[in-house]
Design an enzyme around this catalytic site. Structure first.
Site, mmCIF file in Angstrom:
data_model
loop_
_atom_site.group_PDB
_atom_site.id
_atom_site.type_symbol
_atom_site.label_atom_id
_atom_site.label_comp_id
_atom_site.label_asym_id
_atom_site.label_seq_id
_atom_site.Cartn_x
_atom_site.Cartn_y
_atom_site.Cartn_z
ATOM 1 N N GLU A 64 1.936 -18.817 0.233
ATOM 2 C CA GLU A 64 0.905 -19.292 1.158
ATOM 3 C C GLU A 64 -0.456 -18.791 0.678
ATOM 4 O O GLU A 64 -0.790 -17.621 0.868
ATOM 5 C CB GLU A 64 1.205 -18.764 2.564
ATOM 6 N N HIS B 218 -0.029 -16.643 12.871
ATOM 7 C CA HIS B 218 -0.207 -18.074 12.608
ATOM 8 C C HIS B 218 -0.910 -18.820 13.748
ATOM 9 O O HIS B 218 -0.526 -19.937 14.114
ATOM 10 C CB HIS B 218 1.144 -18.720 12.292
ATOM 11 N N HIS C 281 2.572 -23.797 4.694
ATOM 12 C CA HIS C 281 3.733 -22.911 4.829
ATOM 13 C C HIS C 281 5.027 -23.560 4.325
ATOM 14 O O HIS C 281 6.098 -23.373 4.911
ATOM 15 C CB HIS C 281 3.868 -22.500 6.290
HETATM 16 C C1 GLA Z 1 4.825 -15.800 7.278
HETATM 17 C C2 GLA Z 1 4.972 -14.389 7.665
HETATM 18 C C3 GLA Z 1 6.402 -14.038 7.783
HETATM 19 C C4 GLA Z 1 7.113 -14.954 8.764
HETATM 20 C C5 GLA Z 1 6.902 -16.388 8.341
HETATM 21 C C6 GLA Z 1 7.463 -17.338 9.355
HETATM 22 O O1 GLA Z 1 5.152 -15.998 5.980
HETATM 23 O O2 GLA Z 1 4.311 -13.512 6.787
HETATM 24 O O3 GLA Z 1 6.523 -12.704 8.219
HETATM 25 O O4 GLA Z 1 6.602 -14.768 10.034
HETATM 26 O O5 GLA Z 1 5.539 -16.639 8.172
HETATM 27 O O6 GLA Z 1 8.768 -17.071 9.680
#
Ligand code: GLA
Length: 367
Positions: free
Chosen positions: A331, A125, A194
């Site tokens: 997402e 991220h 997210h």
């Molecule tokens: C995304 C990732 C997950 C986790 C979340 C945040 O969805 O794919 O593995 O890291 O973000 O917790």
């Protein structure tokens, strides 16, 4: 004459009912980044609040099948709680590259770049201080709010100065999210939202009974560090087949290596149809309240994450704690680790080009 008046009144009422109001208020201070703001968007069907801190959705209230209003996303009511929680990305816009880049390394135009390793051994991220922890510049626009962030050359290791805009537009029962970005040197970009949904409403402890449909025939299997292996796999005959509705809980504990690698669902699904066209991605239905969410997007993929890392320690809005799998994320995105996988749609952005992405969330109810 009387009927003309009646018609005019009807027309004004209809126009008024469709109008979205937008208001702005302070949301607390972010160290070294000034004050965060919170925007409230209200239509006849939805009230949603969005803060400049992470350009994130704070709350979203919709009616259930009996007309009772409730909150359907996880989040906090003050900016300090978001600052204290750098791990969940609740409601935020992660970036510059949402999802993972293997070992935090990629090569672009013959040069290698290194990113912060904040999800060992990978970069997640956008790194330790990604877009979700930035206080974006926000302004009210017709039907919504627009946030802007200028990410300088070298920010978190990424090349090029990137200017990103995210717009949230509310019209009736539908939220439209538009992402735009430009750069002054070749770079990579992948933006998403997210939000963790729980259509059961605030305080509902689990999403395992919600029914999910995905417009995906394929997904990208991952290694034990959640990096795609490369090849796409058919969902047919696996717990990843959501082409017809299935409750999330029905197969989540199946003896399946991919579910083990993700600690549940945490995988990129390949959205059917042509990337760039706004087309169906997912439907979520909550049998308890009748709430339905339809998602469409122009993106090639969607990360379905079943909230596996929520661990019952973070304070929930309803006074308890956010339990494991009490929210689910869909997402919309380019595939994880695309800069290292030439067979995936490119995430490169060049000067003079415009990054564009659109996702919609439409809420309704069923029996
Ligand atoms: C995304 C990732 C997950 C986790 C979340 C945040 O969805 O794919 O593995 O890291 O973000 O917790």
């Amino acid at each position: 004459m009387k009927s003309l008046q009646a018609i005019l009144l009807l027309m004004t009422t209809a126009a008024f009912a469709q109008k979205t109001t937008v208001t702005k208020a302070p949301f607390g201070n972010v160290a070294h980044q000034g004050s965060a703001e919170i925007f409230t968007l209200t239509s006849a069907d939805i009230t949603m609040r969005i803060t400049s801190y992470g350009a994130r959705v704070v709350s979203l209230d919709t009616k259930d099948r009996n007309g009772k209003t409730g909150g359907v996303v996880l989040g906090y009511d003050n900016v300090d709680s978001y600052i204290a929680d750098p791990k969940t990305y609740f409601g935020s816009v992660p970036g510059r590259y949402a999802n993972r880049i293997a070992k935090g390394k990629f090569t672009l135009e013959g040069r290698q770049y290194e990113l912060p390793i904040n999800n060992p051994p990978n970069s997640l991220h956008g790194g330790t201080d990604g877009f979700a922890s930035r206080n974006w510049q926000g302004k009210a626009i017709v039907d919504g709010v627009e946030f802007t962030l200028v990410s300088p050359d070298g920010d978190q290791g990424y090349p090029g100065k990137l200017t990103a805009h995210v717009r949230y537009l509310l019209r009736g029962n539908s939220v439209r999210i538009e992402y735009l970005a430009t750069t002054d040197a070749p770079t990579i970009v992948n933006l998403t939202n997210h939000t963790y949904f729980n259509l059961g409403g605030d305080g509902t402890p689990s999403i395992l009974d919600e029914q999910l449909t995905l417009d995906s025939d394929k997904y990208t299997p991952i290694d034990p560090t959640s990096i795609p292996l490369g090849p796409q796999a058919l969902v047919e005959g696996t717990p990843f087949d959501f082409r017809t509705p299935h409750t999330i809980g029905s197969r989540i504990d199946a003896d399946n290596e991919q579910l083990k690698n993700g600690a549940g669902y945490d995988h990129n699904f390949v959205i059917r149809g042509k990337s760039g066209d706004l087309r169906p991605v997912a439907k979520v239905y909550d049998p308890g309240t009748g709430r339905v969410l339809h998602i469409s997007s122009t993106e090639p993929g969607v990360q379905f994450y079943s909230g596996n890392f929520l661990d019952g320690t973070l304070p929930s809005r309803s006074g308890g704690k956010y339990q494991k799998r009490s929210g689910l994320c869909l997402e919309t995105q380019h595939f994880p680790d695309s800069p290292n996988e030439p067979s995936y749609p490119s995430t490169e952005l060049k000067p003079g080009d415009m990054y564009r992405s659109t996702t919609t969330w439409t809420f309704s109810t069923e029996k």
